[in-house]
Design a protein around this motif. Structure first.
Motif, PDB file in Angstrom:
ATOM      1  N   GLY A 127      -1.167  -2.196   0.340  1.00  0.00           N
ATOM      2  CA  GLY A 127      -0.459  -1.079   0.947  1.00  0.00           C
ATOM      3  C   GLY A 127      -0.420   0.146   0.061  1.00  0.00           C
ATOM      4  N   THR A 128      -0.318  -0.058  -1.255  1.00  0.00           N
ATOM      5  CA  THR A 128      -0.298   1.078  -2.178  1.00  0.00           C
ATOM      6  C   THR A 128      -1.635   1.799  -2.202  1.00  0.00           C
ATOM      7  OG1 THR A 128       1.343  -0.065  -3.547  1.00  0.00           O
ATOM      8  CG2 THR A 128       0.157   1.769  -4.556  1.00  0.00           C
ATOM      9  N   PHE A 129      -2.731   1.044  -2.229  1.00  0.00           N
ATOM     10  CA  PHE A 129      -4.063   1.665  -2.219  1.00  0.00           C
ATOM     11  C   PHE A 129      -4.309   2.424  -0.912  1.00  0.00           C
ATOM     12  CE2 PHE A 129      -5.586  -1.754  -5.370  1.00  0.00           C
ATOM     13  CZ  PHE A 129      -5.285  -0.924  -6.443  1.00  0.00           C
ATOM     14  N   LEU A 130      -3.851   1.866   0.199  1.00  0.00           N
ATOM     15  CA  LEU A 130      -3.997   2.578   1.464  1.00  0.00           C
ATOM     16  C   LEU A 130      -3.160   3.859   1.477  1.00  0.00           C
ATOM     17  CD1 LEU A 130      -3.985  -0.254   4.178  1.00  0.00           C
ATOM     18  CD2 LEU A 130      -5.938   0.915   3.145  1.00  0.00           C
ATOM     19  N   LEU A 131      -1.988   3.788   0.854  1.00  0.00           N
ATOM     20  CA  LEU A 131      -1.152   4.984   0.794  1.00  0.00           C
ATOM     21  C   LEU A 131      -1.792   6.062  -0.066  1.00  0.00           C
ATOM     22  CD1 LEU A 131       1.579   6.245   1.587  1.00  0.00           C
ATOM     23  CD2 LEU A 131       2.545   5.234  -0.497  1.00  0.00           C
ATOM     24  N   LEU A 132      -2.441   5.650  -1.151  1.00  0.00           N
ATOM     25  CA  LEU A 132      -3.161   6.621  -1.981  1.00  0.00           C
ATOM     26  C   LEU A 132      -4.360   7.208  -1.253  1.00  0.00           C
ATOM     27  CD1 LEU A 132      -3.064   4.799  -5.454  1.00  0.00           C
ATOM     28  CD2 LEU A 132      -1.650   6.718  -4.690  1.00  0.00           C
ATOM     29  N   SER A 133      -4.872   6.484  -0.265  1.00  0.00           N
ATOM     30  CA  SER A 133      -5.974   6.988   0.560  1.00  0.00           C
ATOM     31  C   SER A 133      -5.474   7.751   1.777  1.00  0.00           C
ATOM     32  CB  SER A 133      -6.863   5.824   1.014  1.00  0.00           C
ATOM     33  OG  SER A 133      -7.363   5.101  -0.095  1.00  0.00           O
ATOM     34  N   ALA A 136      -0.830   5.456   5.650  1.00  0.00           N
ATOM     35  CA  ALA A 136       0.465   4.773   5.566  1.00  0.00           C
ATOM     36  C   ALA A 136       0.536   3.705   6.654  1.00  0.00           C
ATOM     37  CB  ALA A 136       1.599   5.781   5.703  1.00  0.00           C
ATOM     38  N   HIS A 137       0.155   2.475   6.309  1.00  0.00           N
ATOM     39  CA  HIS A 137       0.083   1.386   7.282  1.00  0.00           C
ATOM     40  C   HIS A 137       1.002   0.225   6.900  1.00  0.00           C
ATOM     41  CE1 HIS A 137      -3.002   3.564   9.197  1.00  0.00           C
ATOM     42  NE2 HIS A 137      -4.048   3.132   8.496  1.00  0.00           N
ATOM     43  N   PHE A 138       2.135   0.504   6.268  1.00  0.00           N
ATOM     44  CA  PHE A 138       2.999  -0.593   5.837  1.00  0.00           C
ATOM     45  C   PHE A 138       3.553  -1.366   7.030  1.00  0.00           C
ATOM     46  CE2 PHE A 138       3.158   2.056   2.009  1.00  0.00           C
ATOM     47  CZ  PHE A 138       2.986   1.083   1.032  1.00  0.00           C
ATOM     48  N   GLY A 139       3.880  -0.671   8.103  1.00  0.00           N
ATOM     49  CA  GLY A 139       4.368  -1.360   9.292  1.00  0.00           C
ATOM     50  C   GLY A 139       3.313  -2.246   9.920  1.00  0.00           C
ATOM     51  N   TYR A 140       2.073  -1.776   9.988  1.00  0.00           N
ATOM     52  CA  TYR A 140       0.986  -2.595  10.520  1.00  0.00           C
ATOM     53  C   TYR A 140       0.705  -3.801   9.622  1.00  0.00           C
ATOM     54  CZ  TYR A 140       0.026   1.326  13.655  1.00  0.00           C
ATOM     55  OH  TYR A 140       0.138   2.307  14.614  1.00  0.00           O
ATOM     56  N   ILE A 141       0.786  -3.594   8.319  1.00  0.00           N
ATOM     57  CA  ILE A 141       0.550  -4.709   7.391  1.00  0.00           C
ATOM     58  C   ILE A 141       1.587  -5.801   7.599  1.00  0.00           C
ATOM     59  CG2 ILE A 141       0.521  -5.353   4.955  1.00  0.00           C
ATOM     60  CD1 ILE A 141      -0.558  -2.560   4.342  1.00  0.00           C
ATOM     61  N   TYR A 142       2.833  -5.392   7.722  1.00  0.00           N
ATOM     62  CA  TYR A 142       3.905  -6.368   7.923  1.00  0.00           C
ATOM     63  C   TYR A 142       3.738  -7.091   9.263  1.00  0.00           C
ATOM     64  CZ  TYR A 142       8.625  -8.200   8.646  1.00  0.00           C
ATOM     65  OH  TYR A 142       9.692  -9.013   8.902  1.00  0.00           O
ATOM     66  N   GLY A 143       3.473  -6.329  10.320  1.00  0.00           N
ATOM     67  CA  GLY A 143       3.354  -6.941  11.645  1.00  0.00           C
ATOM     68  C   GLY A 143       2.167  -7.874  11.764  1.00  0.00           C
ATOM     69  N   LEU A 186     -11.320   0.540  -3.768  1.00  0.00           N
ATOM     70  CA  LEU A 186     -12.517   1.398  -3.747  1.00  0.00           C
ATOM     71  C   LEU A 186     -12.354   2.553  -2.769  1.00  0.00           C
ATOM     72  CD1 LEU A 186     -15.410  -1.244  -3.818  1.00  0.00           C
ATOM     73  CD2 LEU A 186     -14.664   0.248  -5.678  1.00  0.00           C
ATOM     74  N   GLY A 187     -11.579   2.326  -1.702  1.00  0.00           N
ATOM     75  CA  GLY A 187     -11.363   3.384  -0.733  1.00  0.00           C
ATOM     76  C   GLY A 187     -10.583   4.561  -1.283  1.00  0.00           C
ATOM     77  N   VAL A 188      -9.924   4.384  -2.432  1.00  0.00           N
ATOM     78  CA  VAL A 188      -9.198   5.501  -3.053  1.00  0.00           C
ATOM     79  C   VAL A 188     -10.176   6.521  -3.617  1.00  0.00           C
ATOM     80  CG1 VAL A 188      -7.517   6.130  -4.835  1.00  0.00           C
ATOM     81  CG2 VAL A 188      -7.230   4.008  -3.540  1.00  0.00           C
ATOM     82  N   VAL A 189     -11.303   6.044  -4.139  1.00  0.00           N
ATOM     83  CA  VAL A 189     -12.274   6.936  -4.789  1.00  0.00           C
ATOM     84  C   VAL A 189     -13.537   7.116  -3.975  1.00  0.00           C
ATOM     85  CG1 VAL A 189     -11.413   6.378  -7.089  1.00  0.00           C
ATOM     86  CG2 VAL A 189     -13.209   4.970  -6.090  1.00  0.00           C
ATOM     87  N   LEU A 190     -13.782   6.275  -2.961  1.00  0.00           N
ATOM     88  CA  LEU A 190     -14.992   6.372  -2.147  1.00  0.00           C
ATOM     89  C   LEU A 190     -14.625   6.594  -0.686  1.00  0.00           C
ATOM     90  CD1 LEU A 190     -17.167   3.453  -3.598  1.00  0.00           C
ATOM     91  CD2 LEU A 190     -17.313   5.883  -4.167  1.00  0.00           C
ATOM     92  N   ASN A 191     -15.527   7.158   0.044  1.00  0.00           N
ATOM     93  CA  ASN A 191     -15.364   7.342   1.481  1.00  0.00           C
ATOM     94  C   ASN A 191     -15.966   6.139   2.187  1.00  0.00           C
ATOM     95  OD1 ASN A 191     -14.972   8.291   4.047  1.00  0.00           O
ATOM     96  ND2 ASN A 191     -16.623   9.823   3.971  1.00  0.00           N
ATOM     97  N   ALA A 241      -9.263  -5.202   7.696  1.00  0.00           N
ATOM     98  CA  ALA A 241     -10.458  -4.378   7.439  1.00  0.00           C
ATOM     99  C   ALA A 241     -10.422  -3.100   8.252  1.00  0.00           C
ATOM    100  CB  ALA A 241     -11.715  -5.191   7.767  1.00  0.00           C
ATOM    101  N   LEU A 242      -9.922  -3.164   9.481  1.00  0.00           N
ATOM    102  CA  LEU A 242      -9.803  -1.952  10.298  1.00  0.00           C
ATOM    103  C   LEU A 242      -8.800  -0.971   9.692  1.00  0.00           C
ATOM    104  CD1 LEU A 242      -9.875  -3.473  13.900  1.00  0.00           C
ATOM    105  CD2 LEU A 242     -11.720  -2.254  12.726  1.00  0.00           C
ATOM    106  N   MET A 243      -7.739  -1.493   9.112  1.00  0.00           N
ATOM    107  CA  MET A 243      -6.777  -0.612   8.432  1.00  0.00           C
ATOM    108  C   MET A 243      -7.429   0.094   7.257  1.00  0.00           C
ATOM    109  SD  MET A 243      -3.363  -2.995   8.238  1.00  0.00           S
ATOM    110  CE  MET A 243      -2.916  -4.094   9.570  1.00  0.00           C
ATOM    111  N   THR A 244      -8.299  -0.606   6.566  1.00  0.00           N
ATOM    112  CA  THR A 244      -8.957  -0.006   5.391  1.00  0.00           C
ATOM    113  C   THR A 244     -10.039   0.985   5.797  1.00  0.00           C
ATOM    114  OG1 THR A 244      -8.567  -2.110   4.238  1.00  0.00           O
ATOM    115  CG2 THR A 244     -10.073  -0.555   3.204  1.00  0.00           C
ATOM    116  N   PHE A 245     -10.742   0.678   6.869  1.00  0.00           N
ATOM    117  CA  PHE A 245     -11.897   1.491   7.257  1.00  0.00           C
ATOM    118  C   PHE A 245     -11.467   2.800   7.918  1.00  0.00           C
ATOM    119  CE2 PHE A 245     -15.485   2.618  10.024  1.00  0.00           C
ATOM    120  CZ  PHE A 245     -16.502   2.624   9.097  1.00  0.00           C
ATOM    121  N   PHE A 246     -10.503   2.733   8.830  1.00  0.00           N
ATOM    122  CA  PHE A 246     -10.111   3.921   9.589  1.00  0.00           C
ATOM    123  C   PHE A 246      -8.867   4.575   8.951  1.00  0.00           C
ATOM    124  CE2 PHE A 246     -12.360   1.323  12.718  1.00  0.00           C
ATOM    125  CZ  PHE A 246     -13.310   2.241  13.137  1.00  0.00           C
TER     126      PHE A 246
END
Length: 246
Positions: A127-133, A136-143, A186-191, A241-246
């Protein structure tokens, strides 16, 4: 009274017959009545015989217990604080290395210690790496996490004869999330929206699926049903993976 009886008394002993006697002199022991020793007992006075270290050892033991309870050293046979809290970094390292090397044979006893410290740490990092990217998907991660663990727990108990508990299910799914955590880092530094990102996402999903299905089949002794186990588990990691990609 002889000179030996006039010697000062350095200690007083109490015996089981409520008799009190003084220090041993040259002509024997001097006995005193119970009333003579009551003044020492009422004053909580106890003097050990000369050369006896029981009183000193008791004081040292009491002082040592005090510092063990309120100090930072603890008791000799006391387990470490992190182990009492369920944080065993040795187990976390062992299970993480097993996930990172999915082609190695997985022992059936790897999940005997169903700790959730590692999975909670990985979910927090994810969740932290996604937030840095800027995702903000903390609710989706929990659900997805709660619904996925409950669903896979139900499916595995329907498929296996031995069954599995909820904490062990969550532990396996959480530890095998590690490749997806690395992808989110990796998504923090790469597209990840490029072809390279798509390939990395697919590899991470397959990696998580292969590792978790191997652990489940090893723990539940379901080696012939690995493909059936991998299907719902793969759908679970595809959501992350969808949370990370989109």
């Amino acid at each position: 009274m002889s000179s030996s009886q006039q010697q000062p008394i350095h200690s007083i002993l109490f015996d089981n017959t409520n008799q009190y006697y003084g220090q041993q002199a040259s002509d024997g022991l001097q006995f005193y009545s119970a009333s003579y020793g009551d003044q020492y007992r009422s004053a909580n006075y106890y003097a050990a015989p000369s050369g006896d270290m029981r009183s000193t050892n008791y004081e040292h033991s009491t002082l040592r217990s005090f510092w063990s309870a309120f100090g930072t050293g603890g008791y000799a046979d006391e387990p470490p604080l992190l182990e009492e809290l369920g944080l065993n970094f040795g187990h976390i390292k062992t299970k993480s290395l097993t996930v990172l090397n999915p082609f190695r044979a997985v022992p059936s006893t790897i999940m005997d210690d169903t700790d959730l410290a590692g999975p909670l740490l990985f979910i927090f990092l994810f969740g932290t790496f996604l937030l840095l990217s800027r995702k903000a998907h903390f609710g989706y991660i929990y659900g997805v996490g709660v619904f996925g663990v409950a669903s896979i727990y139900l499916i595995l108990n329907l498929m296996s004869e031995n069954g599995i508990d909820g904490s062990r299910t969550a532990s396996v799914l959480g530890y095998c999330l590690l490749p997806m955590v690395m992808l989110s880092g990796l998504g923090v530094v790469l597209n990840l929206g490029t072809i390279l990102g798509t390939i990395l996402t697919v590899i991470s999903t397959l990696w998580c699926t292969f590792s978790s299905s191997g652990m489940f089949t090893s723990v539940l002794h379901m080696s012939e049903q690995r493909i059936l186990v991998a299907y719902p588990v793969g759908l679970f990691y595809a959501c992350f993976a969808l949370m990370t990609f989109f």
